[in-house]
Write an enzyme that holds these catalytic residues in place. Sequence first.
Site, PDB file in Angstrom:
ATOM      1  N   ASP A   8      -9.726  -3.776  -5.603  1.00 39.68           N
ATOM      2  CA  ASP A   8      -9.174  -2.883  -4.591  1.00 39.68           C
ATOM      3  C   ASP A   8      -9.702  -1.466  -4.813  1.00 39.68           C
ATOM      4  O   ASP A   8      -9.577  -0.916  -5.907  1.00 39.68           O
ATOM      5  CB  ASP A   8      -7.644  -2.894  -4.672  1.00 39.68           C
ATOM      6  CG  ASP A   8      -6.978  -2.224  -3.486  1.00 39.68           C
ATOM      7  OD1 ASP A   8      -7.643  -1.452  -2.784  1.00 39.68           O
ATOM      8  OD2 ASP A   8      -5.778  -2.472  -3.274  1.00 39.68           O
TER       9      ASP A   8
ATOM     10  N   SER B 154       0.846  -1.185   0.000  1.00 39.20           N
ATOM     11  CA  SER B 154       0.000   0.000   0.000  1.00 39.20           C
ATOM     12  C   SER B 154       0.883   1.238   0.000  1.00 39.20           C
ATOM     13  O   SER B 154       1.678   1.430  -0.908  1.00 39.20           O
ATOM     14  CB  SER B 154      -0.961  -0.040   1.192  1.00 39.20           C
ATOM     15  OG  SER B 154      -2.009   0.875   1.032  1.00 39.20           O
TER      16      SER B 154
ATOM     17  N   HIS C 120      -8.436  -4.722  -1.214  1.00 42.32           N
ATOM     18  CA  HIS C 120      -7.159  -4.194  -0.745  1.00 42.32           C
ATOM     19  C   HIS C 120      -6.450  -5.162   0.194  1.00 42.32           C
ATOM     20  O   HIS C 120      -5.230  -5.230   0.212  1.00 42.32           O
ATOM     21  CB  HIS C 120      -7.398  -2.856  -0.039  1.00 42.32           C
ATOM     22  CG  HIS C 120      -6.148  -2.091   0.242  1.00 42.32           C
ATOM     23  ND1 HIS C 120      -5.337  -1.598  -0.751  1.00 42.32           N
ATOM     24  CD2 HIS C 120      -5.563  -1.731   1.412  1.00 42.32           C
ATOM     25  CE1 HIS C 120      -4.313  -0.954  -0.218  1.00 42.32           C
ATOM     26  NE2 HIS C 120      -4.423  -1.028   1.097  1.00 42.32           N
TER      27      HIS C 120
END
Length: 712
Positions: free
Chosen positions: A634, A548, A669
Amino acid sequence: MNPPIAKRVGTRREHHGDVFLDPYEWLRDKANPDVVAYLEAENAYTDEQTAHLAPLRQRIFDEIKARTKETDLSVPTRRGDWWYYGRSYEGKQYGVQCRCPIGDPDDWTPPELDEHTEIPGEQILLDENVEAEGHDFFSLGAASVSLDGNTLAFSVDVVGDERYTLKFRNLLTGEMYDDTIVGIGAGATWAADNRTVYYVTVDEAWRPDTVWRHRLGSGLPGERVHHEPDERFWLAVGRSRSNKYVFIAAGSAVTSEVFYADAADGDAEFTSILPRRELVEYSVEHAVVGGEDRFLILHNDGAENFTLVEAPVSDPAAFRTLIEHREDVRLDAVDAFETHLVVSYRSEALPRIQLWPIYADGNYGHPEEITFETELTSSGLSGNPNWSSPRLRIGTTSFVVPVRVYDIVLATGERILLREQPVLGDYRPEEYVERRDWAVAPDGARIPVSVIHRAGLQFPAPTLLYGYGAYESCEDPRFSIARLSLLDRGMVFVIAHVRGGGELGRPWYEHGKLLEKKNSFTDFIAVGAHLVGTDVTRPENLVALGGSAGGLLMGAVANMAPDLFAGILAQVPFVDALTTILDPSLPLTVTEWDEWGNPLADPEVYHYMKSYSPYENVEAKNYPAILAMTSLNDTRVYYVEPAKWVAALRHAKTDSNPLLLKTEMVAGHGGISGRYERWKEAAFQYAWVLATADPDHHSSGEVDHLFPTPNV
């Protein structure tokens, strides 16, 4: 197989006099069959390029499975007339939420439940395996029981886009209510009337922007309670532990405001506790001190590392300071109970907790530190739903000590170990080393470094270096069963606690964001160089890992110091940061401007971000081996970012090192769902890491442990 080559279609972007021709922006349209075909081709290429690691992957998966107690149950937590706990079963992907009735109302000792025997009066509240049937993806958002214990509210996501469906179950009959609310955020908060539920919905940019309340069984649509029009702010809702108030928190990265209402009144109006002021953050807890309702307010107005004050509910601005600001201590949270407070804080880059008695006369007692014996222990509150309880539940862990759950008897201070996370296979913490080291950044800042490895390991050794460095997030000591498969093969695991995180307090965060973001990258590079300089490892044996916002870190260091690493594993990486932050319609934009800056409005921010954004800075040069992992659904970091990045790297790089993109076609995600599938994913990544960091021993996928573990 030859690697897939994405076509180049120039898309013009112009801001502040700068023109950028983006050849891979067309990959953003996942409804385009050519985009899906490209992602599937990359998956096929990755499968082919990693097929030789299948034996190693299987052994790592088998080790994780063999070390895990698959049929297990958690320590029961008391609430009302029930003990609540979770179960897991061998062969089942998901957990089962259960409860059983208490025996003696005066007995707060958790029952010693046996996972293999029938528990008298046990009630299954929610079997996640049943809810997941027929779905390739499943995530449980909320599982909240009304205060009277009669109704369960739970939310599920079966796509991976973090939009949940809220459902209700009558726990007296087992029947489902007709009430179903679609497209909400994960949580659900009961009011004290046992009929009203508060929840949050998100806007088109996935920003939680509206709080609603729903009256169970009314047949009426939800009532809008609070809307946040400022696109920098998001909302959350919760209930005080005292069950007296419902709080709505509005927050941006740098400013916050909290509203409160009577939890017993299903029609209550919400009132602001302190009006928002730009750059002032605060959080609120309800306490009763000397018979008076008070708000405990943690704020940073003139106190960078926060200060704790109290004020009467009737006059929240009438502060009295309880804990002064300190430059060496970051106050994180305060939790209130009937007879005590628990203050969570951070000192010397570690989380700590402190117990404060509350006396009947309205005074506070002397704070007591809750300490543990090892240097790198993380400690914090565990499940404590009760306002009035003679015990306090806490949890601890370290990199080598599994999670331990304790009850502290408040009257005596006795500490009772209720459970240590089981690790099968004769695991012994003393066979592993965890230590704190320090590296020095180019500007002289001292960077905390956590180092974990097997005792007796010969150096230099293959090393996995992890980093994140954003949002003031702290990478605290945490035990991992899966990580043992790396350590037992002679790999060192290192965490670089770079600026942008919060390990050393708010200044550590402030100096790793906005126009100082590059400190995160140079800190990470400095830690890598320190590991090489102290003979922990060599560049040809050093692999970097981040996900991320930590994936942005990976992309940046790949451009800035490619010769320092043998490989880079980037998980859902934020590698096309400037393109994203320039688009206000995307989730990671308006609410993120306080973290990264606003490149739309500020030319300096635009050019600064462009100077480090990984995608724009791909060059014709040698790069280390790279594995990028992403998910099609995501909503935080779109799959298109790593897809574009890999396409650009493949076009420009001058080396023959492996470059792989793996896209989960049904996930969000957090990656794929189900514990066995997650173990397989961990095995896939770890096998690649081992083969990249130590190719002489692992490239064939056939070599066994450096440190044998015969019971696994």
